[in-house]
Structure formats: C-alpha cells, structure tokens
Design an enzyme around this catalytic site. Structure first.
Site, PDB file in Angstrom:
ATOM      1  N   CYS A  25      -9.022 -59.108  32.835  1.00 23.11           N
ATOM      2  CA  CYS A  25     -10.369 -58.590  32.563  1.00 23.11           C
ATOM      3  C   CYS A  25     -10.755 -57.378  33.399  1.00 23.11           C
ATOM      4  CB  CYS A  25     -11.429 -59.653  32.776  1.00 23.11           C
ATOM      5  SG  CYS A  25     -11.000 -61.225  32.060  1.00 23.11           S
ATOM      6  N   ARG A  50      -6.823 -53.577  31.109  1.00 26.39           N
ATOM      7  CA  ARG A  50      -6.865 -54.831  31.860  1.00 26.39           C
ATOM      8  C   ARG A  50      -7.014 -56.043  30.946  1.00 26.39           C
ATOM      9  NH1 ARG A  50      -7.695 -54.316  37.237  1.00 26.39           N
ATOM     10  NH2 ARG A  50      -8.454 -56.437  37.304  1.00 26.39           N
ATOM     11  N   TRP A  97      -9.237 -60.504  28.858  1.00 27.09           N
ATOM     12  CA  TRP A  97      -7.863 -60.900  28.531  1.00 27.09           C
ATOM     13  C   TRP A  97      -7.766 -62.412  28.725  1.00 27.09           C
ATOM     14  CZ3 TRP A  97      -3.690 -63.100  31.245  1.00 27.09           C
ATOM     15  CH2 TRP A  97      -2.436 -62.951  30.637  1.00 27.09           C
ATOM     16  N   ASN A 123     -14.211 -61.568  36.557  1.00 26.34           N
ATOM     17  CA  ASN A 123     -12.760 -61.447  36.452  1.00 26.34           C
ATOM     18  C   ASN A 123     -12.157 -62.411  37.454  1.00 26.34           C
ATOM     19  OD1 ASN A 123     -10.078 -60.626  36.395  1.00 26.34           O
ATOM     20  ND2 ASN A 123     -10.433 -58.879  37.724  1.00 26.34           N
ATOM     21  N   GLY A 124     -11.334 -63.337  37.002  1.00 23.68           N
ATOM     22  CA  GLY A 124     -10.724 -64.305  37.912  1.00 23.68           C
ATOM     23  C   GLY A 124     -10.704 -65.684  37.278  1.00 23.68           C
ATOM     24  N   GLU A 504      15.581 -53.306  33.805  1.00 28.07           N
ATOM     25  CA  GLU A 504      14.334 -52.570  33.591  1.00 28.07           C
ATOM     26  C   GLU A 504      14.278 -51.979  32.173  1.00 28.07           C
ATOM     27  OE1 GLU A 504      11.601 -52.510  34.751  1.00 28.07           O
ATOM     28  OE2 GLU A 504      10.643 -50.680  34.072  1.00 28.07           O
ATOM     29  N   LYS A 508      11.486 -52.901  29.344  1.00 30.02           N
ATOM     30  CA  LYS A 508      10.666 -51.884  28.658  1.00 30.02           C
ATOM     31  C   LYS A 508      10.739 -52.088  27.154  1.00 30.02           C
ATOM     32  CE  LYS A 508       8.653 -50.730  31.078  1.00 30.02           C
ATOM     33  NZ  LYS A 508       8.691 -50.930  32.503  1.00 30.02           N
ATOM     34  N   GLU A 511       8.851 -55.313  25.978  1.00 30.84           N
ATOM     35  CA  GLU A 511       7.391 -55.403  26.130  1.00 30.84           C
ATOM     36  C   GLU A 511       6.623 -54.472  25.204  1.00 30.84           C
ATOM     37  OE1 GLU A 511       6.936 -52.931  30.365  1.00 30.84           O
ATOM     38  OE2 GLU A 511       5.558 -54.558  29.942  1.00 30.84           O
ATOM     39  N   HIS A 527      31.576 -64.638  29.965  1.00 34.27           N
ATOM     40  CA  HIS A 527      31.199 -66.004  30.355  1.00 34.27           C
ATOM     41  C   HIS A 527      30.138 -66.569  29.428  1.00 34.27           C
ATOM     42  CE1 HIS A 527      33.691 -65.656  33.890  1.00 34.27           C
ATOM     43  NE2 HIS A 527      33.191 -64.441  34.047  1.00 34.27           N
ATOM     44  N   LYS A 626      -2.327 -54.834  32.234  1.00 35.93           N
ATOM     45  CA  LYS A 626      -1.721 -53.937  33.214  1.00 35.93           C
ATOM     46  C   LYS A 626      -1.623 -54.573  34.584  1.00 35.93           C
ATOM     47  CE  LYS A 626      -0.180 -50.022  34.785  1.00 35.93           C
ATOM     48  NZ  LYS A 626       1.236 -49.746  34.472  1.00 35.93           N
TER      49      LYS A 626
HETATM   50  O1  M6R Z   1       1.135 -53.891  39.650  1.00 35.82           O
HETATM   51  P1  M6R Z   1       2.486 -54.511  39.875  1.00 35.82           P
HETATM   52  O2  M6R Z   1       3.545 -53.501  40.131  1.00 35.82           O
HETATM   53  O3  M6R Z   1       2.460 -55.554  40.969  1.00 35.82           O
HETATM   54  O4  M6R Z   1       2.825 -55.243  38.527  1.00 35.82           O
HETATM   55  C1  M6R Z   1       3.980 -56.007  38.386  1.00 35.82           C
HETATM   56  C2  M6R Z   1       4.293 -56.310  36.938  1.00 35.82           C
HETATM   57  O5  M6R Z   1       3.229 -57.024  36.361  1.00 35.82           O
HETATM   58  C3  M6R Z   1       4.543 -55.051  36.128  1.00 35.82           C
HETATM   59  O6  M6R Z   1       5.570 -54.285  36.671  1.00 35.82           O
HETATM   60  C4  M6R Z   1       4.917 -55.417  34.668  1.00 35.82           C
HETATM   61  O7  M6R Z   1       6.156 -56.053  34.645  1.00 35.82           O
HETATM   62  C5  M6R Z   1       4.918 -54.169  33.777  1.00 35.82           C
HETATM   63  N1  M6R Z   1       4.206 -54.434  32.550  1.00 35.82           N
HETATM   64  C6  M6R Z   1       6.264 -53.719  33.358  1.00 35.82           C
HETATM   65  O8  M6R Z   1       6.216 -52.579  32.569  1.00 35.82           O
END
Ligand code: M6R
Length: 631
Positions: A25, A50, A97, A123-124, A504, A508, A511, A527, A626
C-alpha cells in the site's frame, strides 16, 4: 508469520475474504489552501507501484469527511471522483495491495468510524486485529469491511476525548503489528495525524501547506524538504507546520532533509515504460554509484560510509542477506568475494536467514542489500544480526530508508528512483557497490595487490561505456522476443557468476512476462532438469567466465542435441560458443569478476520485450508490489 496468523484467526474469522489485510500500500495526504483532490490523485499515481488493487481518498468537505473509494486501478477511482465530485483543502488517500481474499470497494481505504467522523489510511498489518475486532464488536461497533485497518478507525474513535493525537496515541498502545497511518477527524479539521512503526512514511513541508506520503517521489512535485518519522513516532500535521512526538508524547526535534533528486528522473522521460527507461539509465547509474567512492588519491575510499580499514581487515565472517533481485546481486558477490579474497562468504535469502537460527558471531560483517531499504525480511535480518553482535553494512538506494537508518554503515547506490516493479538499475548498481567493497576488503586484508586493485578500479571506470555498448543489443533482443514471446517455458543456464545472473534473468522473465522460467547451474542439468528439454524449448545460456567456457559448451551441446533453441549471452572471446547458438548477444570484454554488470542487461531487455509482446502491464505486473514492507 502467515502460518501463525492463519492459526490465530481461523477460530474467529469465517471465510477467506475475512483474512483480507492490507500489506503493501501507498499513503498520501495534503493539508493547505488548495483543493486537495488533484494533489491526492496525482500522489497516488506516483505510489501506484506499491499496490494497485483498489484506491480511495477522504476529504474534509465542509464540516464532514467525504470518502470516495473504488476497487481496481486508480483510473477507476479517478472516474468515480469525476462522477461524484468532492473537494476540500485537507485530505488523505491510499492505494492498496491485498493478499488474502478479493480486493473490493468495501475493503479499499480510507476506513471510517461508524459516525464517519474519523478516517484512516494504513500501510502495514495489525496482527491482533481479530482480538480488537471482537472487543469492538462487543462494544457495539458494526464493521463494514474485512480489513485489519478498520479496527483502527473504531479504536481511535473509542479513545477520542477532544484531542485526535492523544486518541491515536492511546489506540496505538493497544495495537500489535506494523503501520504507517494518516488519520483525520471531522471534529479537528485543521490537522492530520500521522504515525509509523515498521512501515515507511515521510512528511513534506511546503509554504503554508504540508504533504504526507509513503515515499519521497510522491512529494517531489510539491516540495523537496521532508521530515522522516522514526518508528513509534507520531506527528500532528497542520497548514502551518509539523510537530513530531515520541510514543510517550514528548516533543521530538527533527531536522528537515533536503532532497536533491531531479524530478524528471522520477518520470518516464519519453520511454514507453519506466522499466525501459531504467534499463537505459544503467550506464549513468553505474557511474554515479562509483564516483563518490573514489578518493582524492584515485583509490577506493570508504571513510564517508562509516567503514574503516580496521573493520574491513578484521571482521569475522561475511554474510550477505537480501531478497529477490538484491539477493541475486549478493550471490554474485559471494562468488566474486570467495574467488578473490580467499575467505568463506555466505549469501542467504532474508526470509530464510531470519528463521534458520543462523550462526552469527560478534564481529561478523553482515551486508544487507535492498533497493528500497524497507523490505520487511531484510530489516528483520538486520535486527537479528545486530542482536547477535554483527556489524551491519547496508547497500541501499533510498536515502533515509529504515534499513539505512538502522545499519552501522551505509553504501548508497545512486541509481535514482526505481519505479518499475522489476528491478534493473538497482541490481547493476548493487553489483557496482559490491565490486567496490571487494576491492576495499581485498586491499585492507592484503589479498589483492595494489596493482590488481587499481586494475579492477580502472575497469569499473569503464563500466559506464561498456554498458552503453551492451544496450546496442536492444533491437536484436526486441526482434528475438517478437519471434519467441509465445513460449511457455524458458530455462537459463550458467556456471559460477553466470549462474547468479541466470537466476536474475529468469526472475525478470517470469515476473513481467508470466512465462514459466527457471535457472539452473549448467552442470546440474543432467541430474534432472534436462528431462524438461524438448524440441523448441528456449534456453538462455550465459557465458562470460573464460575458465568455464569448455564446461558450458558441453551443456549447450547437450540441450541442442535435444532440440532446444539457444540464445547465448557471451563475452566476445567466446567465439566457439557463439557458433553453437541460434541467436547470440556479444558482450564487450571486461574482467570476468565484473561481467554480471554487463551480461544482465540483455537478460533484462529480453524480459522487457517479451512482456511488451505479450501485452502485459510491464511496470505493474500482477500480484507484485515494488516494496515488500511486510513479510
Ligand atoms: O527493495 P528490495 O531490494 O529489498 O526488494 C527486494 C525484492 O523484493 C525485489 O528485488 C524483487 O525481487 C523485484 N521485484 C525483482 O525485480
């Protein structure tokens, strides 16, 4: 925690929707002389990353509080407000969210007391909300939503005796969990009360007007002077100013922080999406992260960060902890550190680290990596490490974030605001920060000669222009995505540092394109995973470590023999490997230790263009937020 939560609530809650909670949020607020509605809506737009399940605003309209809230994207709320207009010069807003249960109009914030005279955005998580709900219900309160937040509105109303901040303070003594709150009362229309614990909140100071937000970019159009609130602090925000109080009601003196980011850097700048803009910002971000760390003598200088040579030389074990993309940067660093420094280095996922009773001894160095500096699991890892006597170095992109404030030393990555949910420039700058750290530790411990340190630093100075070169592969990757974006599965292969980048690249792709994707250490293929390869399966192979070229060549032959289509991302000297590919991206040559900063860029571009081809909302992929500020 989720397990506990479900057990705790199972007895009192009737169905899945009742477990509705607001996790991530964004919060916004305004008080001044202008009409607050456009200001709130514009701020919510900046905070939409957010969470974007539903949104709402509450406005002091005459002597009452008027609320407009809507399920769905912010555009739904905007349409609704046009249809049923409200206005006033003080208001609060929220973009949400949710995890458990369906988002809905009722569960959208703001939430109000029964009489509608108190409005709250939050938020929380209020962890003891079920108990409070039961108690309030026994007092005659009728709830209208399934959220934990609604208990706050009723609780504040219950404690109200003519002073809103006192009522909020009393209500919060009964609350367990995390919160960033903004509260309005129709009985005190000239103020907004804010409070925070374990969730971010900033107050921006204007001229005869004040702004409230979950983060700084949402305020930048109006002010650059902000107050950060610490955990358990409250503030009374009026047109005239901001009074901050600690949890015992004592006044707190807080200096204003001046933000000198460029506003344009928080906007899309002509790119179709923030993600593409942020990928193109990587060369500059790399330079900006490197520059402040070079001392007058041309060598790495960490004095401003709060890390002296003594700590670098004598710290015990090195433990790197982070989540998601930041963890992948940490894993790459583990490989590079161990190869160069000759000491064991651990890399762990924060949500695992915090619950595995990790071995941490006084004097160990914990390196936390977090773009936002607010990730709940990473923050918990920080606190756990601190309680065991470790020294904490944070690598983060957000000045004033909770992690930056709680760490012993902070290395800021100067990537600028990262808005797209998929992290790109934060990752490359984290790698830059970690490479500088490697040089500093290597020099302090004597495991890297001065010549080697100077050579690596010289190469880091080249990263900006090398990254520019890699970006030239964009049309090739856009075309490749055009041909292949309809695939259902993709597999990323690499060894050692290339494996960290494979993870990584795979994250990407999944997601933002929703293509099922996995990364494997290439040697693990036989394996098990090789059973997944069939005619037409897409394999992306990372090949930037010359010592392992022959090894990965065998793995590429193995998958090709089973019909895979192979995209190779390789250093230019891997010519023979490139010949094994269906398509390849040639990378400029840099020290193998530094190659992840370059090899990840084509993987980011591939994911981006697959997402675009599939018509997905690139910057706001489904189910993600985010900044993951609760576990
Ligand atoms: O703000 P942070 O770097 O701590 O966030 C960590 C992850 O939530 C963040 O890297 C997430 O995996 C991204 N969506 C990846 O693109």
């Amino acid at each position: 925690f989720l397990g506990d939560y479900l057990i705790k609530t199972a007895g009192t809650l009737n169905n899945e929707r009742e477990r509705e909670k607001c996790l991530m949020c964004g919060i916004i607020g305004y008080i001044g002389d202008r009409d607050c509605v456009p200001i709130l809506l514009d701020g919510l737009k900046k905070l939409e990353y957010r969470g974007y399940d539903s949104a709402g605003i509450a406005v002091m309209d005459g002597g009452t509080i008027a609320v407009r809230k809507k399920n769905g994207r912010l555009s739904e709320l905007e349409k609704y407000v046009v249809q049923y207009p409200i206005n006033g010069s003080a208001g609060i807003g929220h973009t949400r969210w949710a995890t458990h249960g369906e988002p809905s109009d009722e569960n959208a914030h703001p939430h109000t007391s029964m009489a509608g005279d108190i409005a709250v955005v939050h938020n929380g998580i209020i962890e003891n909300h079920a108990r409070l709900r039961a108690w309030l219900t026994a007092q005659g309160v009728a709830f209208t939503s399934q959220t934990d937040t609604e208990v706050l509105a009723h609780l504040i109303h219950h404690h109200y005796e003519g002073d809103l901040i006192k009522a909020v303070e009393k209500a919060l003594t009964r609350v367990e969990g995390s919160y960033a709150l903004a509260v309005m009362s129709a009985r005190e229309p000239g103020e907004i009360i804010v409070a925070r614990k374990d969730s971010p909140l900033v107050v921006g100071q204007g001229d005869g007007e004040q702004f409230i937000a979950s983060d700084i970019p949402a305020l930048l159009a109006h002010t650059r002077d902000v107050y950060f609130l610490n955990d358990r602090e409250l503030a009374r925000v009026t047109r005239e100013g901001v009074e901050i109080y600690d949890e015992y009601g004592m006044t707190v003196a807080r200096a204003l922080f001046h933000v000198d980011w460029d506003m344009a850097s928080a906007e899309k700048g002509g790119y179709a999406h923030f993600m593409l803009k942020e990928i193109h910002e990587e060369p500059t971000a790399l330079r900006e992260t490197l520059r402040p760390r070079i001392g007058a003598n041309g060598r790495v200088d960490f004095t401003e960060i709060g890390l002296d040579d003594e700590t670098l030389r004598n710290s015990g074990r090195i433990i790197i902890v982070a989540c998601g993309t930041a963890y992948h940067a940490g894993l790459a660093a583990k490989y590079a550190f161990e190869r160069t420094l000759g000491i064991p280095v651990e890399a762990d996922i924060a949500s695992e680290f915090r619950y595995r009773d990790p071995i941490v001894n006084p004097g160990d160095l914990i390196i936390l990596i977090s773009q936002s500096g607010e990730t709940a699991d990473t923050l918990a890892a920080l606190r756990l490490g601190r309680s065991k006597g470790a020294r904490i170095l944070a690598i983060t992109n957000v000045v004033g974030s909770t992690i930056s404030r709680e760490a012993d030393a902070v290395f800021y990555t100067w990537a600028g605001p990262e808005i797209a949910v998929a992290s790109t420039k934060a990752y490359t700058t984290q790698l830059m920060a970690l490479s500088l750290l490697l040089i500093a530790i290597g020099r302090a411990r004597g495991t890297l000669s001065d010549d080697r340190c100077d050579a690596l630093l010289g190469e880091l100075g080249q990263m900006e222009s090398l990254a520019e070169q890699v970006l030239k592969s964009e049309p090739k990757l856009a075309h490749f995505a055009h041909l292949h974006s309809s695939i259902e599965h993709a597999y990323y292969l690499g060894r050692n540092l290339d494996y960290a980048v494979a993870l990584e690249g795979s994250l990407k792709l999944k997601e933002i394109s929703y293509i099922h994707s996995e990364a494997f250490p290439a040697g693990e293929l036989k394996h098990g995973p090789i059973a997944l390869i069939e005619r037409g399966t897409l394999v992306v192979a990372l090949c930037t470590q010359p010592a392992l070229y022959e090894k990965i060549a065998s793995n590429i032959r193995e998958v090709r023999a089973r019909g895979a289509r192979v995209l190779i991302i390789a250093r230019a000297d891997a010519r023979e490997l490139i010949e094994l590919s269906d398509e390849w991206v040639e990378l400029p040559e840099a020290d193998p230790l530094l190659m992840p900063m370059l090899s990840v860029i084509p993987a980011q571009l591939l994911a981006y263009y697959c997402s675009v081809e599939r018509g997905i909302d690139v910057d706001k992929p489904r189910n993600l937020a985010k900044s993951v500020t609760v576990e």
